[in-house]
Design a protein around this motif. Structure first.
Motif: not given
Lengths: 349, 349
Positions: A8-9, A67, A70-73, A89, A94
């Motif tokens: 993941y990103h 963001f 981005v998948q998980i922040a 995000a 995200a």
């Protein structure tokens, strides 16, 4: 499902802080599947270099555009940063795992300790909150008792490490301890609360204030333990009282906990049996061999350690326990990464 | 009555120990009427010189004959020394004030905190026991609440200084803290309990063991708090639970105390009013100005300090308090000298 195998990103917001560092260490150690890593911070720390899995990353100043994709922040840069950037995000797709107190009591935000209420993440609307460190370890240890015997009351007194107050507090304890040993005058500047009027020595002392005082005489830390515990355990009727104390050690929080359970005729052995082998919980309880957890013995470990299980001498359903865990790991970084793992497991990304 | 104006023949047994030193300081500071002073110890410390009111005294090895003509004998040299010599002192006409646990639960021995049960000294048969340090400060603070509102339940978690374990423990904390700051390996040898099998680091740590474990899983320190509290407060039905923890500071014990009182509809202001001005108690409780006692702020003071008074959020008659006092003064030396003063006041010598 290609993402799941490739990874993941992931963005880490507050990458240079005490918890941010532990998040990166934990992501690496637990081998979380990362395809792309974005490290973010305030403008003050932007430009710093951080090593992750042998590669060097440059920390960038967080902006809404940071963001994109981005998948998980993972947020751990203070409540105001979360308030400002978590919605940005989410807007960009995200899922935010927020380690600040900004959204914890928001009824639209699941507050999650995976051993206790993992399935709550399914109700997320983009933000999942990571509870307060002292709350996490307590509910993780008490969940097996809630399940096995029912739980009606908790009275906790905490013994909390300075790292919960950030790297400046850690440095203050270190320097102040040396000054004390040298017989020099102490000049407290950070603890108990950086932005408060008065500061008191933490070296060789105990401060019965963590976070600011509320109208009712409790500190915000105490109210966090009280309110978050009820939310995570889905137990609005549960009685919870807390006294939170900052102490001169660097890592791990300890807690002296009194609980009353619903079931009568329960023995210490029954309690120990329920704890032993529960997810994320390690029983370290053998008084005859002086076996019990301490803050130092828990440092660097992911689990929650429980010892000193005793039956109350005056009630039929009361027990006393001593609960210890690394406040930067299970209390913060590890619980956040566990939530990320749960998102993967439930295919919610 | 000539004795009262001229003063008494006082013996201090264990004169070279941490508490013995504080007893001498306190006798001097409070100007207790002394005509003759005899300083006693084990053979190991005999011959040491000690200054008192500008005069130099030589410490002698205690023998039964040491107590000839002694009127008040202050014992603080360990339980076995008290067991051996207190009866010898009584046989020779002295009143013994014993700071060890040897006689505390003996039904023929009054266990006295003058603010709580001063009149019990009238029942003495030669020995009066000084309670455990952590007990003394708690009952001194709770007596005004017992008098005003009735008291039904106490749950206490302690934060105790290393000086309660003697001068070797104080030295161990000092040296170990320096070793820790230097990044050196720690080699614990004294704490938690000198004669136990296992020793754990106290520097930057917390040890949930004070004194040895009992059959029921409680430590002896915890059982002392439980049993002594009931005896001193004349309240055999009072519920008392204790968890005792040793912490890395040198002086003063702190206690997080939950109490349930008999009277309903009592406010925090009512509790504060009962505490404020009570004998030996100082209320330091103003959250809006970050006012509360800490171990460092209580060092060298005779009083018991109370802060963080809060109403329990789930019960109608529960309150939380934070109680701090110098464990070597009110917790030991000063309470012993107060008992001696009470003996003078009631003409019992």
């Amino acid at each position: 499902m290609g993402n799941q195998t490739k990874g993941y990103h992931v963005a880490v917001v507050g990458a240079t802080g005490a918890v941010g560092q532990k998040m990166l260490e934990t992501l690496e150690k637990k081998n979380f599947p990362i395809e792309q890593l974005t490290l973010l911070s305030s403008s003050r720390s932007a430009g710093e270099k951080i090593n992750f899995k042998g590669e060097t990353f440059t920390v960038e100043e967080a902006t809404p555009e940071s963001f994109e994709n981005v998948q998980i922040a993972l947020f751990s840069a203070g409540g105001s940063v979360s308030k400002k950037f978590a919605p940005e995000a989410v807007k960009r797709g995200a899922v935010v795992i927020d380690n600040t107190s900004a959204y914890r009591m928001d009824e639209n935000v699941p507050l999650v300790v995976p051993e206790v209420n993992e399935e709550d993440i399914k109700n997320n609307k983009g933000i999942i909150a990571n509870p307060n460190c002292s709350t996490i370890q307590m509910v993780a240890a008490l969940k097996p008792l809630q399940d096995a015997f029912g739980l009606s009351r908790i009275i906790v007194s905490t013994y909390q490490a300075v790292s919960g107050a950030g790297t400046a507090a850690v440095e203050e304890l270190r320097e102040q301890s040396q000054d004390f040993l040298n017989g020099e005058e102490l000049t407290p500047e950070i603890l108990p609360v950086k932005n408060e009027t008065h500061h008191y020595p933490i070296a060789f002392n105990a401060l019965p204030q963590i976070d600011v005082f509320q109208e009712n005489g409790y500190t915000f830390e105490e109210m966090k333990m009280i309110n978050e515990t009820k939310k995570i355990m889905h137990a609005p009727e549960l009685s919870v009282a807390a006294t939170c104390v900052r102490l001169p050690f660097f890592t791990s929080h300890a807690e002296s906990v009194y609980v009353e359970i619903d079931q009568e005729n329960t023995s210490v052995a029954d309690i120990q049996r329920a704890l032993n082998g529960a997810a994320g919980v390690v029983l370290e309880d053998d008084p005859s061999n002086q076996v019990y957890p301490t803050p130092l013995s828990a440092v660097g470990k992911s689990d929650v350690f429980v010892g000193r299980v005793r039956k109350d001498l005056d009630t039929t359903n009361g027990f006393h326990l001593w609960i210890v865990s690394d406040n930067l790991l299970k209390g913060a970084a590890w619980n956040s990464v566990q939530i990320a793992e749960s998102l993967v497991k439930y295919n919610l990304l």
